[in-house]
Scaffold this motif. Sequence first.
Motif, PDB file in Angstrom:
ATOM      1  N   ASP A 202       0.855  -1.185   0.000  1.00 48.79           N
ATOM      2  CA  ASP A 202       0.000   0.000   0.000  1.00 48.79           C
ATOM      3  C   ASP A 202       0.893   1.237   0.000  1.00 48.79           C
ATOM      4  N   GLU A 204       0.850   5.547   0.200  1.00 49.87           N
ATOM      5  CA  GLU A 204       0.083   6.740   0.527  1.00 49.87           C
ATOM      6  C   GLU A 204       0.920   7.973   0.193  1.00 49.87           C
ATOM      7  N   TYR A 205       0.233   9.037  -0.221  1.00 50.15           N
ATOM      8  CA  TYR A 205       0.948  10.275  -0.540  1.00 50.15           C
ATOM      9  C   TYR A 205       0.042  11.471  -0.268  1.00 50.15           C
ATOM     10  N   HIS A 206       0.657  12.604  -0.037  1.00 49.32           N
ATOM     11  CA  HIS A 206      -0.100  13.839   0.093  1.00 49.32           C
ATOM     12  C   HIS A 206       0.807  15.019  -0.220  1.00 49.32           C
ATOM     13  N   TRP A 222      -4.194  11.658   3.509  1.00 45.11           N
ATOM     14  CA  TRP A 222      -3.419  10.834   2.580  1.00 45.11           C
ATOM     15  C   TRP A 222      -4.285  10.304   1.443  1.00 45.11           C
ATOM     16  N   GLU A 223      -3.719  10.372   0.254  1.00 43.49           N
ATOM     17  CA  GLU A 223      -4.288   9.665  -0.889  1.00 43.49           C
ATOM     18  C   GLU A 223      -3.692   8.260  -0.888  1.00 43.49           C
ATOM     19  N   LYS A 224      -4.479   7.260  -1.297  1.00 40.94           N
ATOM     20  CA  LYS A 224      -4.043   5.869  -1.165  1.00 40.94           C
ATOM     21  C   LYS A 224      -4.033   5.147  -2.513  1.00 40.94           C
ATOM     22  N   CYS A 226      -3.690   1.085  -3.323  1.00 44.16           N
ATOM     23  CA  CYS A 226      -3.649  -0.215  -2.637  1.00 44.16           C
ATOM     24  C   CYS A 226      -3.418  -1.351  -3.625  1.00 44.16           C
ATOM     25  N   VAL A 249       5.206   3.900   2.164  1.00 49.80           N
ATOM     26  CA  VAL A 249       4.714   2.615   1.663  1.00 49.80           C
ATOM     27  C   VAL A 249       4.814   1.573   2.771  1.00 49.80           C
ATOM     28  N   PHE A 260       4.440   1.641   8.113  1.00 43.59           N
ATOM     29  CA  PHE A 260       4.828   2.412   6.942  1.00 43.59           C
ATOM     30  C   PHE A 260       6.320   2.712   6.981  1.00 43.59           C
TER      31      PHE A 260
END
Length: 494
Positions: A202, A204-206, A222-224, A226, A249, A260
């Motif tokens: 997975d 995630e970012y922002h 966070w944008e995900k 998956c 990640v 993460f």
Amino acid sequence: MDTQKEALRRIINTLASKNEELQHFLDSVDSTRRGLQEESCKVISELEAELEKLSSALEERGALLHDIIKGEKQRKEAELQRQLSEGKVALLSCQELLEFANQTLTITNEDEFLTAAKQIKERVTMAPAFRMTTRPMVSENMSHFTVDFSVEKAGLQRLNFLPVPRAPEINVSGCVVRDNSITVAWRQINEPDGDGPIERYDLEYHKTNHSNSLRAMGDACWEKICDITDTQVTISGLKFDSLFVIVRVRARNKAAAGDFSEPVAMETRAFTFGFDAATAHAELKIQGDTVTWEPQGVKGHDARLRGKENKSSSRNATPSPNKTAGSRGGRERFAGESYTVLGDQEVSGGCHYWELRPLADWKSLSVGVAYRGSLGRFDQLGRSATSWCLYASQWLQSLLAAKHNNRAKALDWPLPQRIGVYCDHDNGELMFVDVDQLHLLHVFKTKFLQPLVPAFTVWCGGISVATGLQVPSFMGNFVSTNRSPAADQSAASL
């Protein structure tokens, strides 16, 4: 005194920044502690449920094996009972025949003796005792039902939690930021005993304007992405309207997701601007990244209709651009037939890129750059020495032209559906590109003496502008090709 105050202010700013960072840290630790309590209760509940399922499975299997053994016992008992019954009948028959034979030996009459002897012989031949087996058809041995759960017992003794995967490590050197996409690569770090097979990842970012990842994560949304099966992924179609994008990640195995990775800040600088509403013509409506023409006077604003109206009503006539050009009168808003709006950010150096899309029912538009303070209220793009633009029209006839200093150069190319604008302020280059066809429409080469602002004109319909774009990689070919002497001479022709 002033020097000491300035030094003290810097110390105060440093302490305030550290205080904010520590507060975010404490909040993060407290949140982790609460999460640990909730997660431990969840794991214990899951363990009890799994043990209950295991106990139920053992009971079900035990009942099945018990029924199998009981059925085998009943089958063998029935077979032995049958043999007992048949054996008793044979023994009784044999005893009767033995008694009859002994009596026969006492007979003195020859004929009677021979007759009796013949009967005995016939009865012996047909006697059950000589026709049945004299060993049990089944045995008491039940060894093939011996219960041996030694393997299963050893397996239960090895029963343990599937290890939670360790946090991956983002490979910063393998990450690429290009064409408004970010490719993130990472390595999975396994424990010596193994974490179990990793099934997916997975990410995630922002977006943030903080390079400090701990501060940037404080109130992050966070944008995900998956169910990633590879150790890299590309985030496409981003608008780079922040200085950084923070990425992290984690790995998942069959049982759980791990922690993460350490967050990494990817730099995402790009030219982002909006429309300066204070400069927009009164009949231009600004909404987000779009500008639409909404007439307030004569329908269509046809110049011929405007001329007729001006003849009949001199009081309501719009001043002629020729008479008022360059006279702004302290006003920012464009007027007359200059349906123009400027961008709210300046280009004072470096390379920048943005795009324009015509909206439905458009008739005429221009896109380019200008010196902000050089345009009068009635000035139109490309009609002065301080503005450069690409002009497109499908009013009466299709026309595509490059305009500057009141001169126009017609371009032999269909009207584009997406126009890219590339501005290199330092090298004095302004390029217009048909993005869909990857065709260079025109290049202006000059020396920019002042900061530039994006400028747009639209009459009928509307336009949509995309900002926050990196300079696309395909522009490299156009730039290198057009920095030749031949290209310089061509560009200087306008």
